[in-house]
Write an enzyme that holds these catalytic residues in place. Structure first.
Site, mmCIF file in Angstrom:
data_model
loop_
_atom_site.group_PDB
_atom_site.id
_atom_site.type_symbol
_atom_site.label_atom_id
_atom_site.label_comp_id
_atom_site.label_asym_id
_atom_site.label_seq_id
_atom_site.Cartn_x
_atom_site.Cartn_y
_atom_site.Cartn_z
ATOM 1 N N PHE A 70 -18.217 -11.550 22.229
ATOM 2 C CA PHE A 70 -18.563 -10.669 21.116
ATOM 3 C C PHE A 70 -17.647 -11.043 19.935
ATOM 4 C CE2 PHE A 70 -18.765 -6.735 18.714
ATOM 5 C CZ PHE A 70 -20.114 -6.432 18.797
ATOM 6 N N ASP A 73 -12.195 -7.739 28.253
ATOM 7 C CA ASP A 73 -12.944 -6.727 27.498
ATOM 8 C C ASP A 73 -14.095 -6.275 28.398
ATOM 9 O OD1 ASP A 73 -14.730 -5.312 25.900
ATOM 10 O OD2 ASP A 73 -14.442 -6.593 24.140
ATOM 11 N N TYR A 132 -18.564 4.254 24.190
ATOM 12 C CA TYR A 132 -19.843 4.715 23.622
ATOM 13 C C TYR A 132 -21.059 4.086 24.281
ATOM 14 C CZ TYR A 132 -18.348 0.732 20.680
ATOM 15 O OH TYR A 132 -17.852 -0.464 20.232
ATOM 16 N N LYS A 133 -20.832 3.156 25.227
ATOM 17 C CA LYS A 133 -21.987 2.532 25.891
ATOM 18 C C LYS A 133 -22.297 3.308 27.174
ATOM 19 C CE LYS A 133 -20.631 -1.986 24.041
ATOM 20 N NZ LYS A 133 -21.686 -2.211 23.048
ATOM 21 N N ARG A 158 -32.719 -6.894 24.449
ATOM 22 C CA ARG A 158 -31.892 -6.372 25.550
ATOM 23 C C ARG A 158 -32.485 -5.053 26.047
ATOM 24 N NH1 ARG A 158 -25.677 -6.313 23.795
ATOM 25 N NH2 ARG A 158 -26.477 -4.692 22.422
HETATM 26 C C1 LIG Z 1 -17.828 -6.622 24.123
HETATM 27 C C2 LIG Z 1 -17.598 -5.782 22.912
HETATM 28 N N1 LIG Z 1 -16.350 -5.661 22.403
HETATM 29 C C3 LIG Z 1 -16.114 -4.917 21.306
HETATM 30 C C4 LIG Z 1 -17.143 -4.252 20.665
HETATM 31 C C5 LIG Z 1 -16.934 -3.438 19.401
HETATM 32 O O1 LIG Z 1 -15.645 -3.109 19.160
HETATM 33 P P1 LIG Z 1 -15.256 -1.748 18.402
HETATM 34 O O2 LIG Z 1 -15.482 -0.658 19.396
HETATM 35 O O3 LIG Z 1 -13.850 -1.962 18.035
HETATM 36 O O4 LIG Z 1 -16.168 -1.591 17.239
HETATM 37 C C6 LIG Z 1 -18.438 -4.337 21.164
HETATM 38 C C7 LIG Z 1 -19.528 -3.593 20.496
HETATM 39 O O5 LIG Z 1 -20.641 -3.532 20.895
HETATM 40 C C8 LIG Z 1 -18.664 -5.125 22.312
HETATM 41 O O6 LIG Z 1 -19.902 -5.241 22.795
#
Ligand SMILES: Cc1ncc(COP(=O)(O)O)c(C=O)c1O
Length: 429
Positions: free
Chosen positions: A131, A212, A237-238, A389
């Protein structure tokens, strides 16, 4: 074909009838008339999460500043309380997880702590399918050390543009590498990486291993302690259904508690002495030490409800249903969407051990087809260049919804319905 479609509909109904998690769907506020398949971008609101937020608002209204100690649970300890509740989802001890900040902010906070270039060991291993925010953060961490990302960031390539080979990644671990920072699930293809293998191979080469896990926590069980992961972070949030921009989480293996945070802030203090207001920072000797600022209570309170639902359902049962749904979708894609004129293919690994919570449907008209789906009340998302997706979420989606999705996709292609939509993408897809 019609006959096949009907057979799958019967199977979908039967799987839904037998679904042991069926009762949880009612706990979510599913937008009326919508089939929501985007829980890997933003999970839906549950009644429990709404109640958590309402309770925090009432505490603010009734207690004012008193809420820090008198709210239920007290705001002063909320980050640790929710961290402990999340720990079971990732195979960690209660004090190794804390709710804090944002995903990218936590990459900076933990990256600053764990990326310690020294001597020949200066490089970071990541991958080219990451990402983007992860790569932006890693590059800035390298620059902050006075080094050049072009030389010190290794982006392991993908052979097929969709997936990664863990052995190939591990092949880059050597005495020039200080840290590996990798995703648990690739955000486009949905491939689940073998974190245990990667951590073991990293450690064999003296490399620190961080992950991550934004695309896996809440959908896939983890065993951070057993795998000996050094650090990890994830958004809420997912699949954690914490709400847009909800506060994130981080994990620090207890073996590293004594290191303390590289980026200090007063909420990382030993709690009993935080309000002594000493100018000498004394970090908590647990994951809480990596907090920086006051927790955002209103962006955290929904998690009181949404984590409770996940804990009640159990992550093993969630994973089982999630795999069953993604398997069902892949089967339907092969049988009903791959043949001409439909032309869809599956961009997600078929082995269950290599699949996260979503399925990547690949189609050259992916963008316009995803728009046509949205117009019909079916919500996927799209990732360029050609991926739709689909995230069937165990707590609130059904097999029948997946069947309906497939029926819509066939109709959209049959009628060339997607041609009504512009090829230009919106700012958020
Ligand atoms: C793998 C991953 N890392 C980080 C983020 C986004 O980071 P942040 O929560 O700091 O906006 C996302 C957003 O979809 C993501 O899919």
């Amino acid at each position: 074909m019609e006959k096949k479609l009907n057979i799958f509909r019967e199977r979908a109904r039967e799987l839904d009838r037998q679904d042991p998690l069926r009762r949880f769907r009612k706990r979510f506020l599913i937008p009326r008339g919508v089939i929501y398949l985007d829980g890997n971008s933003l999970g839906l609101l549950s009644r429990d999460a709404e109640a958590g937020l309402q309770k925090a608002l009432r505490s603010w209204r009734d207690l004012g500043i008193g809420g820090w100690l008198e709210a239920d649970p007290p705001w002063f300890y909320l980050a640790e309380t929710l961290g402990a509740q999340c720990a079971g989802l990732v195979g960690a001890a209660a004090d190794e997880v804390v709710m804090s900040g944002t995903t990218t902010g936590n990459i900076h906070a933990l990256g600053a702590t764990f990326y310690r270039p020294a001597g020949r060991r200066t490089r970071i291993v990541a991958d080219e399918l990451d990402f983007p925010t992860d790569i932006y953060a890693l590059k800035s961490l390298i620059r902050l050390r006075g080094l050049d990302p072009a030389e010190h960031l290794i982006l392991v390539p993908s052979r097929d543009g969709r997936t990664l080979d863990e052995k190939e990644i591990a092949g880059h671990f050597n005495e020039t590498v200080a840290m590996a920072f990798l995703p648990s699930v690739l955000y486009r293809s949905g491939q689940l990486l073998d974190l245990e293998f990667l951590t073991r191979r990293a450690h064999e080469s003296g490399v620190v291993a961080g992950f991550d896990c934004s695309h896996s926590v809440g959908a896939v069980p983890h065993e951070f302690d057993r795998w000996n992961v050094d650090f990890a972070l994830w958004c809420s949030y997912k699949y954690l259904n914490g709400g847009p921009g909800a506060t994130a989480f981080l994990y620090v293996n207890r073996a590293h508690f004594e290191r303390g945070p590289a980026l200090a802030g007063w909420f990382g203090s030993v709690k009993e002495r935080q309000f002594d207001m000493s100018l000498d920072f004394e970090p908590a000797r647990n994951a809480g030490g990596w907090q920086i600022s006051s927790p955002s209570i209103l962006s955290s309170a929904p998690l009181l409800g949404s984590l409770a639902i996940l804990r009640e359902a159990g992550i093993a049962a969630v994973r089982k249903k999630s795999l069953q749904m993604t398997r069902f979708l892949i089967e339907m894609t092969d049988e009903l969407l791959a043949p001409e004129p439909y032309g869809f293919s599956v961009g997600t690994p078929r082995e269950e051990s290599r699949r996260g919570g979503h399925v990547a449907l690949v189609h050259p008209e992916g963008w316009r087809i995803s728009e046509a789906l949205r117009a019909r009340g079916v919500i996927p998302d799209f990732r360029p260049s050609d991926i739709i997706r689909i995230a069937p979420v165990a707590l609130y989606n059904t097999h029948t919804e997946l069947w309906t999705l497939v029926r819509h996709l066939r109709e959209i292609v049959d009628a060339r319905d997607y041609e009504r939509f512009p090829t230009e993408r919106k700012p958020i897809s």
